[in-house]
Design an enzyme around this catalytic site. Structure first.
Site, PDB file in Angstrom:
ATOM      1  CE1 TYR A 227     -10.711  15.809 130.326  1.00 23.57           C
ATOM      2  CE2 TYR A 227     -12.770  16.443 131.382  1.00 23.57           C
ATOM      3  CZ  TYR A 227     -11.822  16.637 130.404  1.00 23.57           C
ATOM      4  OH  TYR A 227     -11.968  17.664 129.493  1.00 23.57           O
ATOM      5  CE  LYS A 231      -8.838  18.853 130.676  1.00 28.85           C
ATOM      6  NZ  LYS A 231      -7.872  19.519 129.776  1.00 28.85           N
TER       7      LYS A 231
END
Length: 329
Positions: A227, A231
């Protein structure tokens, strides 16, 4: 010869005007207005002499509208992943700001999209459409933008909000899981930036492109490696796009939520905590927050509202944390 009966219709008209009540869909209030009415009579002619009739004008509003529906549109905003959570809050906020709204999510969430559309229409009176599309598929993103332009007349704000948040040890991440997460969080954001900018450049009036990064796009976190990677990618993409699109009057910025109280955040907290209790994880977070609470979806929507506004015209390439003072740059 004077004949009072011949003027009786005029007096009836006066009485009708003086007691009339009109319903005008403007705003949820009422007032009385003094309106001049001109007539009286003499033996030989009708003489116009002013008097004032006091008319009650009821300004009532259908429940499906408010003042934003009668104001000039601020433009058209497309928000991906807007059937729930942060995306839904952003859609509501931008509608209240005066934007017409295009809602997007995957086909499995069509029902939620339609419910959101109905609620926004009823509460704000703005035009709202639903665009079902998978943002990881180029042709679907291209078609989504074309639909928005066809149905709403253009595109002024693109909010690339959609994303997923898988958690777990890096050594347990499969290639398929890695590719799937990047296809949505990174490729999907890139496709939204690309096709939104192409439309905005063609329109020639500038625009706002806004992406979803994360506090985990500023700092790496254990068990969130995949993740975090996506990002961080959104931050780099945002900075590069800001430099390329700036000459066209397009600003590009990203918002970086911390622990915002959403279903996705609670699911991640449960996975990371291992105990199945998101409340415990959120309460621990709240203790660390400078503002003494964890965030709401409205906290994120407020920042996006600024990025979408005319006031942000000299702000671009930024990735701003919405975190309550737990994580800083």
């Amino acid at each position: 010869m004077f004949c009072p009966a011949s003027f009786w219709p005029l007096f009836r008209l006066r009485g009708a005007i003086a007691s009339a009540a009109f319903s005008v869909p403007v705003s949820p209030s009422c007032y009385c207005s003094d309106l001049p009415i001109f007539f009286t009579c003499s033996f030989h002619r009708l003489t116009l002499v002013p008097f004032t009739a006091r008319i009650l004008v009821r300004l009532t509003l259908p429940p499906s509208q408010n003042m934003s529906s009668t104001s000039e549109s601020q433009g058209v905003a497309l928000i991906t992943g807007s059937s729930q959570g942060i995306g839904r809050a952003i859609a509501f906020r931008l509608a209240r700001d005066g934007f017409d709204i295009a809602l997007n999510d995957v086909s499995a969430k069509t029902g939620k999209l339609k419910e959101t559309r109905k609620t926004i229409e009823e509460e704000t009176g703005r035009r709202v459409i639903v665009c079902v599309a998978d943002i990881s598929a180029e042709e679907e993103v291209k078609g989504m933008v074309a639909t928005v332009v066809k149905d709403l007349g253009g595109l002024d704000v693109m909010v690339a909000n959609a994303g997923i948040c898988p958690c777990g040890p890096l050594n347990d991440v499969t290639i398929d899981a890695w590719d799937h997460t990047f296809s949505i969080n990174a490729r999907g954001t890139f496709l939204c930036y690309k096709y939104a900018s192409l439309q905005m450049i063609a329109q020639g009036r500038g625009g706002r492109i806004i992406g979803a990064s994360s506090a985990a796009g500023k700092k790496g976190y254990e068990l969130m490696g995949i993740y975090c990677s996506t990002k961080f990618a959104v931050r780099g993409l945002t900075q590069a796009a800001a430099l390329e699109y700036g000459k066209h009057g397009i600003t590009v910025n990203a918002y970086c939520p911390g622990a915002i109280d959403t279903d996705m955040s609670r699911k991640a907290a449960e996975e990371l905590g291992g105990s199945g209790s998101s409340d415990a994880a959120f309460n621990a977070y709240k203790e660390k927050a400078a503002v003494g609470r964890f965030g709401s979806t409205d906290d994120v929507a407020n920042l996006v509202s600024f990025f979408a506004s005319k006031e942000s015209g000299f702000v671009t390439g930024q990735s701003i944390i919405v975190d309550g003072g737990v994580c800083f740059d």
